[in-house]
Write a protein that holds these residues in place. Sequence first.
Motif, PDB file in Angstrom:
ATOM      1  N   TYR B  15       0.836  -1.203   0.000  1.00 23.23           N
ATOM      2  CA  TYR B  15       0.000   0.000   0.000  1.00 23.23           C
ATOM      3  C   TYR B  15       0.873   1.257   0.000  1.00 23.23           C
ATOM      4  CZ  TYR B  15      -4.354  -2.537   1.115  1.00 23.23           C
ATOM      5  OH  TYR B  15      -5.455  -3.337   1.083  1.00 23.23           O
ATOM      6  N   ALA B  16       1.841   1.243   0.903  1.00 22.79           N
ATOM      7  CA  ALA B  16       2.683   2.440   1.044  1.00 22.79           C
ATOM      8  C   ALA B  16       3.507   2.678  -0.217  1.00 22.79           C
ATOM      9  CB  ALA B  16       3.605   2.277   2.251  1.00 22.79           C
ATOM     10  N   GLN B  19       1.368   4.139  -2.968  1.00 22.59           N
ATOM     11  CA  GLN B  19       1.101   5.544  -2.656  1.00 22.59           C
ATOM     12  C   GLN B  19       2.334   6.418  -2.923  1.00 22.59           C
ATOM     13  OE1 GLN B  19      -1.792   6.169   0.001  1.00 22.59           O
ATOM     14  NE2 GLN B  19      -0.888   7.850   1.108  1.00 22.59           N
ATOM     15  N   ASP B  20       3.487   5.906  -2.501  1.00 24.63           N
ATOM     16  CA  ASP B  20       4.716   6.681  -2.727  1.00 24.63           C
ATOM     17  C   ASP B  20       4.974   6.888  -4.208  1.00 24.63           C
ATOM     18  OD1 ASP B  20       5.125   6.940  -0.077  1.00 24.63           O
ATOM     19  OD2 ASP B  20       6.598   5.328   0.103  1.00 24.63           O
ATOM     20  N   ALA B 182      -5.698  11.262   0.127  1.00 25.05           N
ATOM     21  CA  ALA B 182      -4.355  10.740   0.412  1.00 25.05           C
ATOM     22  C   ALA B 182      -3.299  11.805   0.098  1.00 25.05           C
ATOM     23  CB  ALA B 182      -4.113   9.475  -0.410  1.00 25.05           C
ATOM     24  N   ARG B 184      -3.804  15.020   0.207  1.00 30.29           N
ATOM     25  CA  ARG B 184      -3.956  16.012   1.287  1.00 30.29           C
ATOM     26  C   ARG B 184      -3.182  15.589   2.529  1.00 30.29           C
ATOM     27  NH1 ARG B 184      -9.505  15.005   3.617  1.00 30.29           N
ATOM     28  NH2 ARG B 184      -8.323  13.258   4.446  1.00 30.29           N
ATOM     29  N   ASP B 185      -3.295  14.305   2.863  1.00 28.15           N
ATOM     30  CA  ASP B 185      -2.702  13.826   4.112  1.00 28.15           C
ATOM     31  C   ASP B 185      -1.185  13.782   4.088  1.00 28.15           C
ATOM     32  OD1 ASP B 185      -5.195  13.630   5.164  1.00 28.15           O
ATOM     33  OD2 ASP B 185      -5.416  11.475   4.835  1.00 28.15           O
ATOM     34  N   SER B 433      -6.319   4.074  -4.573  1.00 28.10           N
ATOM     35  CA  SER B 433      -7.174   3.207  -3.750  1.00 28.10           C
ATOM     36  C   SER B 433      -7.535   1.926  -4.501  1.00 28.10           C
ATOM     37  CB  SER B 433      -8.427   3.950  -3.298  1.00 28.10           C
ATOM     38  OG  SER B 433      -9.215   4.309  -4.398  1.00 28.10           O
ATOM     39  N   LYS B 436      -4.525  -0.344  -4.561  1.00 23.13           N
ATOM     40  CA  LYS B 436      -4.365  -1.010  -3.260  1.00 23.13           C
ATOM     41  C   LYS B 436      -5.362  -2.166  -3.143  1.00 23.13           C
ATOM     42  CE  LYS B 436      -2.903   3.081  -0.665  1.00 23.13           C
ATOM     43  NZ  LYS B 436      -3.420   4.138   0.215  1.00 23.13           N
TER      44      LYS B 436
END
Lengths: 168, 452
Positions: B15-16, B19-20, B182, B184-185, B433, B436
């Motif tokens: 997942y990470a 995202q990265d 994601a 934004r976070d 998403s 993932k």
Amino acid sequence: MNQEVLGIFVYLEDLLEAVSSIKSHGGKIQTVYSPIHSEEILQAVGAKPSPVRFATFFGGLAGLMGGLALALYTFLEWKFVTGAKPVPPAVPLVVVGFEMTILLGFLATLVGMWLLCRMPRTRLPAHYQSVFSQDRFGLLVKPGKMAPQQVIQLMEAAGAEEVRALGE
Amino acid sequence: MSSKGNQTQGEALTYARVQDLVLGAMGKPGRLYWAAVGFCFLGLLYGASCWGYQILTGMGVAGINHPVNWGIYLVNFVFWVGIAHSGTLISAILYLLRARWRTSIARAAEAMTVFAVMIAGLFPFIHLGRVWIFYWIVPYPNQRDLWPNFQSPLVFDFLAISTYLTVSSMFWYSGMLPDLAAARDRSQGLRKKIYGLLSLGWQGTHEQWRHYGTAYLLFAAFATPLVISVHSVVSWDFALSIVPGWHSTIFAPYFVAGAIHSGLAMVLTLIIPLRRIFGFEGLITLHTLESIAKTIVFTGLIVGYSYGVEYFMAWYSGNIFEWDTFIWRAVGDYAPQFWIMVICNVLAPLLYLFRSIRRSLAWLLGIAVLVNIGMWYERFVIIVGSMAHEFVPYAWGLYRPSWVELSIMVGSFCMFFFLFLLFGKFLPTVSVSEMKESLGPPSRPIPHGGSS
């Protein structure tokens, strides 16, 4: 007794176990945070089918009726007879009715989803963690009949990476 | 996504990691990026200024005239609507069919759809001439008591294209909400505020996912018939007339197949450089590109079949005007354009039948570009070829686009790439998403020797 407990989980199976054990002990699952759409989570918390489909149905129906009404009204208001075709002609109504059904059905679904999801929202809850959109699952529990300490123990036993009691 | 694609430069996807990779590509752009953006923006400005020149001077600066009143403005309109098709095909139809290879390319294809529809929608306005009174086509009560004629396929077009633009852009945006959250976070400062506003306060709660999941399925269910209807409606602009070469019942499915053919080719044209530039080789795998190529072979065969059936019907009907039009297409003044169309759209994609070609990025890209060229010429042959050679020989005439028309067309391509470049750097180009989800939830590692 209003103190809530937030658990952060790395693995989905641990989260599901925590949800199950807390529910069986009488705790109330407030919210489960997840970076993905997971049917397993929805089943675990006992979520019912989303009512957004009703917005879709009524939006689509309104689009169909509105499209047909608009085309019929304009035909009758402005008798533009071409090629001895009847007023109103039937075939073009199909296209107008179809496109308007799609348009209003879609928009009603969109607005319905936003309202049900309580969006737009400018502020996030204080307990929200940025890892929830990345690779962690969150579980927010209202202890109910249970003591907060018991909820914490159940979460830790299920394998939570971190558990914290939130303020009053 | 197949498991064979879940590796990035030897590193397993998590997942990470996903995202990265995706959100990391939204970092500070380099000079080359800004140079490309600047180049496309200048091209866009050039096209816009040529349109301004046409508005100030009049439609005489365009090459359209009797008998060819529909020139490359409408060729481009049909071309861009066609390009817009595959985004929704990949997003909605393949989503409903549970084709998992779509996951990594759906977002970029949707973006392509939105930009292509926006550009397609501009061309009827450019073709109108007096663009400032375009709103006459909108059905609203007015002092003249005139309503749009809902029997006209041009009004069908207005309804279909405006519905398609609304639906495809909102479908694209809604699918992006979790990824914008994601972004934004993991952002700071102004970026955090902007992505915070765009994500509408998405938190990923189970309640939000519950409504979102149902709504997304319904969006796909709406978009699927819509995408088929849009190019059918566009085809009726032609098929509902009596012009030889246009008046055919095969036009709706023929146009839809052609649109998907061109759209898939444009997806390859955009995706191959994109995965290279952003290092998405592990996300957008060769298997995905091969799947697109196989689909292009399929749509190419449908398009080739349609070309053949058109000739058969013209011959079998015994209509001398129809038959003469089709003979003229193959051997007349526009024969080079016709043969470019046949070679690029039907014969070139057959090379994708060879596995070695499907697995070569250069071949994949080269053939996709050829299909794009061929599909543009298909629209040219249909629109210009039929109007230039109607019923009576003394009304025949040829058309050549003027420099103004060509400049506006160049501007439209620059606008498309300009918008896509902005999208590539400021929005998540791959659905994080969904990627993932396709990996499956993270599981506890099995302890060494635990079971044995």
